[in-house]
Design a protein around this motif. Structure first.
Motif, PDB file in Angstrom:
ATOM      1  N   ALA A  83      77.624  68.206  -4.284  1.00  0.00           N
ATOM      2  CA  ALA A  83      76.398  67.763  -3.627  1.00  0.00           C
ATOM      3  C   ALA A  83      75.735  68.863  -2.819  1.00  0.00           C
ATOM      4  N   VAL A  84      76.500  69.855  -2.355  1.00  0.00           N
ATOM      5  CA  VAL A  84      75.990  70.860  -1.434  1.00  0.00           C
ATOM      6  C   VAL A  84      75.769  72.216  -2.101  1.00  0.00           C
ATOM      7  N   TYR A  85      76.773  72.711  -2.802  1.00  0.00           N
ATOM      8  CA  TYR A  85      76.787  74.118  -3.184  1.00  0.00           C
ATOM      9  C   TYR A  85      76.099  74.425  -4.509  1.00  0.00           C
ATOM     10  N   GLU A  86      75.829  73.434  -5.317  1.00  0.00           N
ATOM     11  CA  GLU A  86      75.161  73.699  -6.595  1.00  0.00           C
ATOM     12  C   GLU A  86      73.652  73.500  -6.441  1.00  0.00           C
ATOM     13  N   GLN A  87      73.041  74.327  -5.604  1.00  0.00           N
ATOM     14  CA  GLN A  87      71.617  74.206  -5.314  1.00  0.00           C
ATOM     15  C   GLN A  87      70.742  74.689  -6.469  1.00  0.00           C
ATOM     16  N   PRO A 133      73.677  66.057  -9.598  1.00  0.00           N
ATOM     17  CA  PRO A 133      74.284  65.613  -8.344  1.00  0.00           C
ATOM     18  C   PRO A 133      75.812  65.647  -8.420  1.00  0.00           C
ATOM     19  N   GLN A 134      76.421  65.462  -7.279  1.00  0.00           N
ATOM     20  CA  GLN A 134      77.860  65.192  -7.267  1.00  0.00           C
ATOM     21  C   GLN A 134      78.048  63.740  -7.683  1.00  0.00           C
ATOM     22  N   ILE A 135      78.958  63.511  -8.615  1.00  0.00           N
ATOM     23  CA  ILE A 135      79.202  62.166  -9.140  1.00  0.00           C
ATOM     24  C   ILE A 135      80.668  61.804  -8.940  1.00  0.00           C
ATOM     25  N   SER A 136      80.892  60.641  -8.364  1.00  0.00           N
ATOM     26  CA  SER A 136      82.248  60.137  -8.143  1.00  0.00           C
ATOM     27  C   SER A 136      82.351  58.711  -8.647  1.00  0.00           C
ATOM     28  N   VAL A 137      83.550  58.331  -9.020  1.00  0.00           N
ATOM     29  CA  VAL A 137      83.833  56.943  -9.382  1.00  0.00           C
ATOM     30  C   VAL A 137      84.882  56.416  -8.418  1.00  0.00           C
ATOM     31  N   GLY A 138      84.824  55.113  -8.140  1.00  0.00           N
ATOM     32  CA  GLY A 138      85.754  54.560  -7.173  1.00  0.00           C
ATOM     33  C   GLY A 138      86.062  53.099  -7.423  1.00  0.00           C
ATOM     34  N   VAL A 171      88.491  43.217  -6.921  1.00  0.00           N
ATOM     35  CA  VAL A 171      88.320  44.670  -6.978  1.00  0.00           C
ATOM     36  C   VAL A 171      86.857  44.976  -7.256  1.00  0.00           C
ATOM     37  N   ASP A 172      86.272  45.819  -6.411  1.00  0.00           N
ATOM     38  CA  ASP A 172      84.941  46.353  -6.658  1.00  0.00           C
ATOM     39  C   ASP A 172      85.075  47.703  -7.351  1.00  0.00           C
ATOM     40  N   TYR A 173      84.236  47.961  -8.340  1.00  0.00           N
ATOM     41  CA  TYR A 173      84.197  49.246  -9.028  1.00  0.00           C
ATOM     42  C   TYR A 173      82.810  49.847  -8.824  1.00  0.00           C
ATOM     43  N   TYR A 174      82.739  51.158  -8.655  1.00  0.00           N
ATOM     44  CA  TYR A 174      81.429  51.761  -8.444  1.00  0.00           C
ATOM     45  C   TYR A 174      81.377  53.191  -8.979  1.00  0.00           C
ATOM     46  N   ILE A 175      80.168  53.625  -9.254  1.00  0.00           N
ATOM     47  CA  ILE A 175      79.878  55.018  -9.546  1.00  0.00           C
ATOM     48  C   ILE A 175      78.810  55.457  -8.564  1.00  0.00           C
ATOM     49  N   ALA A 176      79.001  56.616  -7.952  1.00  0.00           N
ATOM     50  CA  ALA A 176      78.109  57.098  -6.909  1.00  0.00           C
ATOM     51  C   ALA A 176      77.624  58.505  -7.244  1.00  0.00           C
ATOM     52  N   ALA A 177      76.361  58.767  -6.941  1.00  0.00           N
ATOM     53  CA  ALA A 177      75.768  60.087  -7.130  1.00  0.00           C
ATOM     54  C   ALA A 177      75.121  60.527  -5.823  1.00  0.00           C
ATOM     55  N   SER A 178      75.408  61.756  -5.381  1.00  0.00           N
ATOM     56  CA  SER A 178      74.861  62.281  -4.136  1.00  0.00           C
ATOM     57  C   SER A 178      74.386  63.708  -4.347  1.00  0.00           C
ATOM     58  N   LYS A 179      73.258  64.035  -3.696  1.00  0.00           N
ATOM     59  CA  LYS A 179      72.710  65.387  -3.823  1.00  0.00           C
ATOM     60  C   LYS A 179      72.017  65.784  -2.530  1.00  0.00           C
TER      61      LYS A 179
END
Length: 280
Positions: A117-121, A126-131, A155-163
């Motif tokens: 999310a930070v260093y790949e300017q 984006p940074q992508i995570s699953v949880g 159980v909750d499942y999610y995919i998140a993207a942050s930039k």
């Protein structure tokens, strides 16, 4: 007690991770690193890919309908790749059910699958995570079951993207986040899982944006859509406007105005929350 606190603070500083300030986010009400309402793709703490980081938090929220929420938890970030978390929420039912409260325990895991999310300017990726978050309602038989909820756990499942976009708004850094949740939880699980209207997984979005006003202040807003599984009471989306202060690298304090819509038998449940967090 003061000596113990000083030793603890010194230890946290000495072993603090090397990531940039605020890159672990704060802690959302279910225990994952993110905003107050939704997980972000970031990993808790300040640990780099060669370090272990983490956080501890406490959140108190109140609404105009006399509902209260107290949540405590911890999260561990492993090598900026994997996050594990645990929390307990205690939801006071106010005058709806005087003297009663509901306890919800949550165990979570999150994995960063690609991006940074930070260093790949130089990339729009984006940074992508699953949880996933396993939730267990200790007081299911008291209120949730009576309202028509089907299960005490889920159980909750999610995919998140942050930039993070450096200097994107008149020189200020902008952080954008988007999620998709697959869930059956009623009011995050506080009123059980599934119901007489729906008892199957459905996917709901959540989005947030935050601006770094300075090195120590972050302001933002979130909206998270939720299921409406119970015919007895309609459930609405949750949203907030928050501000976070970082008085020290290892400490953050977040205050927010919240709008949770209808909760049980009460409409227009607006209010506030205050959350404190220690990061390392």
């Amino acid at each position: 007690m003061q000596a113990a606190a000083l030793i603890c603070a010194t230890s946290l500083t000495a072993h603090a991770g090397d990531r940039l300030l605020a890159t672990g986010g704060v802690t959302q009400i279910e225990g994952a690193a993110g905003g107050g309402l939704m997980p972000w793709a970031v990993i808790s703490g300040y640990g780099t890919d060669k370090q272990i980081g983490g956080s501890m938090f406490y959140t108190h929220a109140e609404t105009r309908g006399d509902f209260t929420l107290n949540t405590t938890g911890v999260a561990l970030g492993l090598f900026n790749r994997v996050e594990v978390s645990g929390s307990q929420a205690r939801f006071g039912l106010g005058d709806t059910v005087p003297g009663a409260q509901i306890r919800l325990n949550t165990l979570g895991v999150k994995v960063r699958v690609l991006g940074d999310a930070v260093y790949e300017q130089d990339s729009w990726l984006p940074q992508i995570s699953v949880g996933a978050q396993y939730k267990y309602n200790e007081n299911f038989n008291a209120v949730p079951k009576a309202l028509g909820a089907k299960d005490r756990s889920g159980v909750d499942y999610y995919i998140a993207a942050s930039k993070l976009f450096l200097g994107a708004i008149n020189g200020y850094n902008l952080l954008l986040n988007a999620n998709l949740h697959a869930t059956k939880a009623n009011q995050f699980g506080l009123l059980g899982f599934g119901g007489d209207k729906h008892d199957s997984y459905r996917v709901y979005p959540a989005v947030s944006a935050a601006v770094m006003l300075s090195d120590n202040w972050l302001i933002g807003s979130e909206i998270r859509y939720k299921p409406d599984n119970l015919s007895v009471y309609q459930e609405n989306s949750a949203q907030d406007i928050f501000m976070t202060w970082f008085p020290h690298r290892n400490v953050s304090i977040t205050g927010a105005y919240i709008d949770l819509g209808r909760i049980a038998n009460k409409d227009n449940q607006t209010g506030w929350y205050l959350s404190g967090q220690i990061n390392y």
